[in-house]
Design a protein around this motif. Structure first.
Motif, PDB file in Angstrom:
ATOM      1  N   VAL A 146      -5.593  10.449   5.368  1.00  0.00           N
ATOM      2  CA  VAL A 146      -6.007  10.110   4.001  1.00  0.00           C
ATOM      3  C   VAL A 146      -7.494   9.774   4.006  1.00  0.00           C
ATOM      4  O   VAL A 146      -7.974   9.055   4.892  1.00  0.00           O
ATOM      5  CB  VAL A 146      -5.208   8.896   3.464  1.00  0.00           C
ATOM      6  CG1 VAL A 146      -5.655   8.543   2.050  1.00  0.00           C
ATOM      7  CG2 VAL A 146      -3.711   9.182   3.507  1.00  0.00           C
ATOM      8  N   TRP A 147      -8.226  10.292   3.029  1.00  0.00           N
ATOM      9  CA  TRP A 147      -9.628   9.906   2.861  1.00  0.00           C
ATOM     10  C   TRP A 147      -9.699   8.561   2.156  1.00  0.00           C
ATOM     11  O   TRP A 147      -8.877   8.254   1.293  1.00  0.00           O
ATOM     12  CB  TRP A 147     -10.377  10.923   2.009  1.00  0.00           C
ATOM     13  CG  TRP A 147     -10.405  12.303   2.577  1.00  0.00           C
ATOM     14  CD1 TRP A 147     -10.739  12.682   3.836  1.00  0.00           C
ATOM     15  CD2 TRP A 147     -10.082  13.513   1.873  1.00  0.00           C
ATOM     16  NE1 TRP A 147     -10.650  14.047   3.966  1.00  0.00           N
ATOM     17  CE2 TRP A 147     -10.250  14.583   2.779  1.00  0.00           C
ATOM     18  CE3 TRP A 147      -9.688  13.804   0.573  1.00  0.00           C
ATOM     19  CZ2 TRP A 147     -10.028  15.910   2.430  1.00  0.00           C
ATOM     20  CZ3 TRP A 147      -9.457  15.116   0.210  1.00  0.00           C
ATOM     21  CH2 TRP A 147      -9.634  16.150   1.138  1.00  0.00           C
TER      22      TRP A 147
ATOM     23  N   ALA B 134      -0.698   4.460 -12.756  1.00  0.00           N
ATOM     24  CA  ALA B 134      -0.570   4.515 -11.299  1.00  0.00           C
ATOM     25  C   ALA B 134      -1.392   3.422 -10.637  1.00  0.00           C
ATOM     26  O   ALA B 134      -0.942   2.783  -9.668  1.00  0.00           O
ATOM     27  CB  ALA B 134      -1.008   5.881 -10.791  1.00  0.00           C
ATOM     28  N   LEU B 135      -2.580   3.155 -11.153  1.00  0.00           N
ATOM     29  CA  LEU B 135      -3.444   2.131 -10.566  1.00  0.00           C
ATOM     30  C   LEU B 135      -2.919   0.726 -10.823  1.00  0.00           C
ATOM     31  O   LEU B 135      -3.029  -0.157  -9.970  1.00  0.00           O
ATOM     32  CB  LEU B 135      -4.861   2.285 -11.102  1.00  0.00           C
ATOM     33  CG  LEU B 135      -5.569   3.597 -10.744  1.00  0.00           C
ATOM     34  CD1 LEU B 135      -6.961   3.643 -11.382  1.00  0.00           C
ATOM     35  CD2 LEU B 135      -5.673   3.776  -9.243  1.00  0.00           C
ATOM     36  N   ILE B 136      -2.329   0.518 -11.999  1.00  0.00           N
ATOM     37  CA  ILE B 136      -1.727  -0.787 -12.295  1.00  0.00           C
ATOM     38  C   ILE B 136      -0.500  -1.004 -11.416  1.00  0.00           C
ATOM     39  O   ILE B 136      -0.296  -2.089 -10.859  1.00  0.00           O
ATOM     40  CB  ILE B 136      -1.361  -0.893 -13.787  1.00  0.00           C
ATOM     41  CG1 ILE B 136      -2.627  -0.940 -14.653  1.00  0.00           C
ATOM     42  CG2 ILE B 136      -0.506  -2.134 -14.041  1.00  0.00           C
ATOM     43  CD1 ILE B 136      -2.368  -0.932 -16.136  1.00  0.00           C
ATOM     44  N   ASP B 137       0.315   0.041 -11.266  1.00  0.00           N
ATOM     45  CA  ASP B 137       1.518  -0.063 -10.433  1.00  0.00           C
ATOM     46  C   ASP B 137       1.179  -0.405  -8.992  1.00  0.00           C
ATOM     47  O   ASP B 137       1.922  -1.116  -8.310  1.00  0.00           O
ATOM     48  CB  ASP B 137       2.310   1.246 -10.471  1.00  0.00           C
ATOM     49  CG  ASP B 137       2.992   1.490 -11.816  1.00  0.00           C
ATOM     50  OD1 ASP B 137       3.065   0.536 -12.621  1.00  0.00           O
ATOM     51  OD2 ASP B 137       3.436   2.625 -12.060  1.00  0.00           O
ATOM     52  N   GLN B 138       0.039   0.108  -8.511  1.00  0.00           N
ATOM     53  CA  GLN B 138      -0.400  -0.184  -7.143  1.00  0.00           C
ATOM     54  C   GLN B 138      -1.125  -1.510  -7.029  1.00  0.00           C
ATOM     55  O   GLN B 138      -1.473  -1.933  -5.930  1.00  0.00           O
ATOM     56  CB  GLN B 138      -1.399   0.885  -6.674  1.00  0.00           C
ATOM     57  CG  GLN B 138      -0.849   2.261  -6.470  1.00  0.00           C
ATOM     58  CD  GLN B 138      -1.983   3.168  -6.035  1.00  0.00           C
ATOM     59  OE1 GLN B 138      -2.424   3.109  -4.895  1.00  0.00           O
ATOM     60  NE2 GLN B 138      -2.482   3.989  -6.947  1.00  0.00           N
ATOM     61  N   GLU B 139      -1.408  -2.129  -8.182  1.00  0.00           N
ATOM     62  CA  GLU B 139      -2.207  -3.353  -8.258  1.00  0.00           C
ATOM     63  C   GLU B 139      -3.637  -3.117  -7.778  1.00  0.00           C
ATOM     64  O   GLU B 139      -4.305  -4.030  -7.279  1.00  0.00           O
ATOM     65  CB  GLU B 139      -1.549  -4.484  -7.455  1.00  0.00           C
ATOM     66  CG  GLU B 139      -0.163  -4.843  -7.973  1.00  0.00           C
ATOM     67  CD  GLU B 139       0.470  -5.992  -7.215  1.00  0.00           C
ATOM     68  OE1 GLU B 139      -0.088  -6.403  -6.173  1.00  0.00           O
ATOM     69  OE2 GLU B 139       1.514  -6.486  -7.654  1.00  0.00           O
ATOM     70  N   ILE B 140      -4.104  -1.865  -7.951  1.00  0.00           N
ATOM     71  CA  ILE B 140      -5.509  -1.555  -7.682  1.00  0.00           C
ATOM     72  C   ILE B 140      -6.366  -2.135  -8.790  1.00  0.00           C
ATOM     73  O   ILE B 140      -7.477  -2.612  -8.562  1.00  0.00           O
ATOM     74  CB  ILE B 140      -5.729  -0.036  -7.573  1.00  0.00           C
ATOM     75  CG1 ILE B 140      -4.923   0.530  -6.398  1.00  0.00           C
ATOM     76  CG2 ILE B 140      -7.203   0.311  -7.427  1.00  0.00           C
ATOM     77  CD1 ILE B 140      -5.297  -0.030  -5.058  1.00  0.00           C
TER      78      ILE B 140
ATOM     79  N   ALA C 141      -9.987   7.110 -10.525  1.00  0.00           N
ATOM     80  CA  ALA C 141      -9.399   5.973  -9.827  1.00  0.00           C
ATOM     81  C   ALA C 141     -10.492   5.090  -9.231  1.00  0.00           C
ATOM     82  O   ALA C 141     -10.439   3.860  -9.333  1.00  0.00           O
ATOM     83  CB  ALA C 141      -8.447   6.456  -8.739  1.00  0.00           C
ATOM     84  N   ALA C 142     -11.492   5.711  -8.627  1.00  0.00           N
ATOM     85  CA  ALA C 142     -12.605   4.947  -8.056  1.00  0.00           C
ATOM     86  C   ALA C 142     -13.417   4.277  -9.154  1.00  0.00           C
ATOM     87  O   ALA C 142     -13.865   3.131  -9.001  1.00  0.00           O
ATOM     88  CB  ALA C 142     -13.490   5.865  -7.222  1.00  0.00           C
TER      89      ALA C 142
ATOM     90  N   GLU D 154      -8.518   7.372  -1.737  1.00  0.00           N
ATOM     91  CA  GLU D 154      -7.190   7.039  -1.249  1.00  0.00           C
ATOM     92  C   GLU D 154      -6.195   6.712  -2.359  1.00  0.00           C
ATOM     93  O   GLU D 154      -4.976   6.734  -2.145  1.00  0.00           O
ATOM     94  CB  GLU D 154      -7.265   5.856  -0.275  1.00  0.00           C
ATOM     95  CG  GLU D 154      -7.606   4.513  -0.906  1.00  0.00           C
ATOM     96  CD  GLU D 154      -9.100   4.243  -1.010  1.00  0.00           C
ATOM     97  OE1 GLU D 154      -9.485   3.054  -1.044  1.00  0.00           O
ATOM     98  OE2 GLU D 154      -9.878   5.215  -1.083  1.00  0.00           O
ATOM     99  N   TYR D 155      -6.693   6.401  -3.544  1.00  0.00           N
ATOM    100  CA  TYR D 155      -5.809   5.890  -4.597  1.00  0.00           C
ATOM    101  C   TYR D 155      -4.702   6.867  -5.018  1.00  0.00           C
ATOM    102  O   TYR D 155      -3.556   6.446  -5.216  1.00  0.00           O
ATOM    103  CB  TYR D 155      -6.640   5.455  -5.809  1.00  0.00           C
ATOM    104  CG  TYR D 155      -7.628   4.368  -5.490  1.00  0.00           C
ATOM    105  CD1 TYR D 155      -7.238   3.194  -4.844  1.00  0.00           C
ATOM    106  CD2 TYR D 155      -8.975   4.509  -5.817  1.00  0.00           C
ATOM    107  CE1 TYR D 155      -8.150   2.197  -4.542  1.00  0.00           C
ATOM    108  CE2 TYR D 155      -9.899   3.521  -5.513  1.00  0.00           C
ATOM    109  CZ  TYR D 155      -9.488   2.371  -4.875  1.00  0.00           C
ATOM    110  OH  TYR D 155     -10.401   1.395  -4.577  1.00  0.00           O
ATOM    111  N   PRO D 156      -4.986   8.172  -5.172  1.00  0.00           N
ATOM    112  CA  PRO D 156      -3.878   9.079  -5.525  1.00  0.00           C
ATOM    113  C   PRO D 156      -2.767   9.083  -4.477  1.00  0.00           C
ATOM    114  O   PRO D 156      -1.574   9.133  -4.829  1.00  0.00           O
ATOM    115  CB  PRO D 156      -4.573  10.449  -5.624  1.00  0.00           C
ATOM    116  CG  PRO D 156      -5.990  10.129  -5.954  1.00  0.00           C
ATOM    117  CD  PRO D 156      -6.287   8.864  -5.195  1.00  0.00           C
TER     118      PRO D 156
END
Length: 326
Positions: A133-134, A302-308, A86-87, A139-141
């Motif tokens: 949360v770290w 998951a990252l796209i859904d969060q707009e990360i 994720a990072a 934090e992304y997960p």
């Protein structure tokens, strides 16, 4: 004088033909965190001479709370980094062209634990609670999980308050958070030592919930893959590292001792490192460093859904290294 020069030339030519006469390929590995058994495979490979056998000169740099591997490699301070996907993908989306070349960790070690007094027994109990949360890419997960559950993370009504958690269990012990983040191989062991366990904790395991995103993988900069010599060095590095992982998991006591000896700060304790090796063994596949595409796709979604990240990444992984191992 002529005889002396001739002798020197002959000696130089003879030395050049000896095995190992040429300098080993130098690579610098930046770890995601401090020296601990989370990275036992690399530390064991160095200590047992597995990198030397592959004609590699490896420098292993410890990480820490103020060290972002993505920034280190972007600044030229490392050739390879260990980081969570994720990072890595988030960094790539902002212009750091990271590419995953191998994925020894196949499962997530991330959990959230809630003591009995928090009165949290299921996800539906989260609203109104404070969750530790770290950050710094960890934090992304969590945010992916909350997004999946439809729970706001801004402290609003019906949502949760997010506490930027220290890298220990103190926020739970001191009552700063109702639930905290832990890794199976690290902070959960601290919780056990403090008298917590399944009998007085509600445990949310990211893997068991199907919310696991890929964690410790090996990443390089994309343009370095254009150099066949670099690719060859990366391949030898991964091969030696997996040999290190196999040895560590088969010899946990020795691996723990190597970790302690490798820690220049003196903070690593043998008993805890032995515990960590045992738990990490449940997450690492020492026989297969290839990227699992199903988990990769879940991480990306998951990252796209969060707009990360803005869109499906292109070129974010390569199989050229792991294919060469077969």
């Amino acid at each position: 004088m002529k005889t002396m020069i001739t002798g020197l030339l002959a000696g130089t030519m003879a030395l050049a033909t000896l095995p190992g006469a040429f300098a080993a390929d130098a690579l610098t590995l930046q770890l995601k965190w401090v020296t601990q058994a989370q990275f036992a495979g690399y530390l064991v490979a160095e200590a047992k001479g597995f990198y030397d056998e592959e004609d590699l000169d490896i420098t292993i740099l410890p990480g820490g709370p103020n060290i972002a591997p993505e920034q280190v490699i972007a600044g030229g301070g490392a050739d390879i980094i260990v980081t969570w996907m994720a990072a890595g993908l988030a960094a790539r989306d902002t212009g750091v062209p990271l590419v995953n070349i191998a994925q020894p960790f196949k499962r997530s070690g991330l959990m959230m634990i809630c003591p009995t007094e928090s009165e949290v027994t299921e996800v539906a109990d989260f609203p109104g609670k404070t969750l530790g949360v770290w950050f710094f890419g960890n934090e992304y997960p969590f945010f992916a999980w909350m997004n999946k559950e439809g729970i706001a993370t801004d402290g609003s009504d019906g949502g949760v308050t997010v506490l930027q958690q220290s890298f220990d269990i103190q926020p739970m012990i001191q009552g700063q958070a109702d639930c905290i983040s832990v890794m199976t191989y690290n902070e959960y062991g601290q919780a056990l030592d403090a008298g917590y366990g399944p009998e007085n904790l509600t445990i949310f395991n990211y893997t068991e919930m199907g919310n696991d995103l890929l964690e410790d993988g090996l990443y390089v900069l994309e343009d370095s893959l254009d150099d066949p010599a670099k690719v060859d060095a990366y391949t030898r590095f991964v091969r030696a590292s997996m040999k290190g992982w196999a040895y560590a998991l088969e010899n946990p006591e020795e691996a723990a001792e190597i970790v302690v000896e490798s820690d220049e700060t003196g903070a690593a304790e043998l008993d805890h490192q032995l515990y960590m090796v045992g738990e990490v063994s449940k997450l690492v596949d020492a026989d297969d460093p290839a990227l699992d595409m199903a988990t990769y796709d879940r991480t990306v979604k998951a990252l796209i859904d969060q707009e990360i990240i803005g869109a499906e990444p292109e070129g974010a992984y390569t199989t050229v290294v792991t294919d060469a191992l077969n």
